[in-house]
Write an enzyme that holds these catalytic residues in place. Structure first.
Site, PDB file in Angstrom:
ATOM      1  CD  GLU A  96      32.414  38.763  42.379  1.00 58.03           C
ATOM      2  OE1 GLU A  96      33.463  39.176  43.438  1.00 58.03           O
ATOM      3  OE2 GLU A  96      32.751  38.306  41.379  1.00 58.03           O
ATOM      4  CG  ASP A 100      38.736  42.447  34.778  1.00 61.63           C
ATOM      5  OD1 ASP A 100      38.702  43.535  34.242  1.00 61.63           O
ATOM      6  OD2 ASP A 100      39.434  41.558  34.576  1.00 61.63           O
ATOM      7  NE  ARG A 162      42.511  36.456  49.117  1.00 64.03           N
ATOM      8  CZ  ARG A 162      42.037  36.399  47.981  1.00 64.03           C
ATOM      9  NH1 ARG A 162      41.144  37.192  47.685  1.00 64.03           N
ATOM     10  NH2 ARG A 162      42.212  35.490  47.166  1.00 64.03           N
TER      11      ARG A 162
HETATM   12  P1  IMP Z   1      35.490  39.105  35.639  1.00 63.16           P
HETATM   13  O1  IMP Z   1      36.633  39.341  34.671  1.00 63.16           O
HETATM   14  O2  IMP Z   1      34.497  40.205  35.742  1.00 63.16           O
HETATM   15  O3  IMP Z   1      34.928  37.620  35.771  1.00 63.16           O
HETATM   16  O4  IMP Z   1      36.418  39.014  37.034  1.00 63.16           O
HETATM   17  C1  IMP Z   1      36.665  37.774  37.612  1.00 63.16           C
HETATM   18  C2  IMP Z   1      37.514  37.955  38.886  1.00 63.16           C
HETATM   19  O5  IMP Z   1      38.743  38.316  38.759  1.00 63.16           O
HETATM   20  C3  IMP Z   1      36.833  38.949  40.051  1.00 63.16           C
HETATM   21  O6  IMP Z   1      35.844  38.451  40.885  1.00 63.16           O
HETATM   22  C4  IMP Z   1      38.307  38.949  40.796  1.00 63.16           C
HETATM   23  O7  IMP Z   1      38.156  37.764  41.575  1.00 63.16           O
HETATM   24  C5  IMP Z   1      39.502  38.876  39.817  1.00 63.16           C
HETATM   25  N1  IMP Z   1      39.884  40.190  39.702  1.00 63.16           N
HETATM   26  C6  IMP Z   1      39.811  41.007  38.462  1.00 63.16           C
HETATM   27  N2  IMP Z   1      40.199  42.240  38.128  1.00 63.16           N
HETATM   28  C7  IMP Z   1      40.931  42.169  39.719  1.00 63.16           C
HETATM   29  C8  IMP Z   1      42.041  43.087  40.303  1.00 63.16           C
HETATM   30  O8  IMP Z   1      42.481  44.188  39.774  1.00 63.16           O
HETATM   31  N3  IMP Z   1      42.363  42.495  41.635  1.00 63.16           N
HETATM   32  C9  IMP Z   1      42.058  41.466  42.041  1.00 63.16           C
HETATM   33  N4  IMP Z   1      41.139  40.590  41.547  1.00 63.16           N
HETATM   34  C10 IMP Z   1      40.686  40.872  40.337  1.00 63.16           C
HETATM   35 MG    MG Z   2      35.799  37.920  42.890  1.00 64.86          MG
END
Ligand code: IMP
Ligand code: MG
Length: 174
Positions: A96, A100, A162
């Site tokens: 991954e 977040d 990206r």
């Molecule tokens: P989760 O909240 O852990 O489910 O994160 C979900 C997804 O949000 C990650 O896999 C990223 O694709 C995106 N994401 C979360 N924070 C960031 C950031 O700071 N930059 C870019 N993508 C993010």
């Molecule tokens: Mg991701």
């Protein structure tokens, strides 16, 4: 506005090298490691990590999207593309870009477990520890970072940035 450098290209390269050594050691002797990259954000990290490993490995991809608004995940995760190959009886390592809230990795771990693999482990380049909402284990972690929106090295803000070679912070209001 130009993103501000948070993790330099060199620091990323050194950390990816170290992760590759650690992972190669842990899977030494195994000939059925499957790296599952999470699209789109993990594509660069996966490419660099996969090429540095010294154990046999195959590459799969999976794609997910979060319900709700673009950058504030509601916690619900939708599978957009599943792995193509059979992972039953294989060692799976999810790769991954960023953890977040943890909902995505938590969902993916459970989903891939249901395919009957020999093991499921997780690798993430960065984690925003302060944002954690679910307890999900990260077996291999690159960096802990503060709660800022980050871009580059695969990560985007609204599909931009990206391909930056470093990880930088942006102010989403800009
Ligand atoms: P989760 O909240 O852990 O489910 O994160 C979900 C997804 O949000 C990650 O896999 C990223 O694709 C995106 N994401 C979360 N924070 C960031 C950031 O700071 N930059 C870019 N993508 C993010
Ligand atoms: Mg991701």
């Amino acid at each position: 506005m130009e993103p501000r450098v948070l993790i330099s290209e060199q620091a990323i390269a050194e950390r990816v090298d170290a992760l590759a050594v650690e992972i190669s050691g842990d899977y030494a002797g195994s000939d059925d490691l499957v790296l599952v990259g999470v699209l789109k954000g993990a594509f660069i990290f996966l490419a660099d990590l996969a090429r540095r490993l010294t154990v046999p490995r195959v590459i799969e991809f999976i794609a997910v999207s979060s319900y709700g608004s673009d950058n504030h995940a509601s916690g619900a995760v939708r599978l957009v593309m599943d792995v193509r190959g059979n992972i039953e009886g294989k060692h799976v390592l999810i790769v991954e870009d960023i953890v977040d809230t943890g909902h995505t990795l938590n969902y993916l771990t459970g989903m891939l477990q249901s395919h009957g693999p020999k093991s499921v482990k997780t690798c993430a380049l960065v984690r925003k520890a302060d944002r954690s909402e679910v307890d999900v284990e990260i077996d291999y972690l690159g960096f802990d970072i503060p709660d800022n929106w980050v871009v580059g090295y695969g990560l985007d803000y609204a599909e931009q940035n990206r391909t930056l070679p470093y990880i930088g912070t942006v102010d989403p209001e800009d």
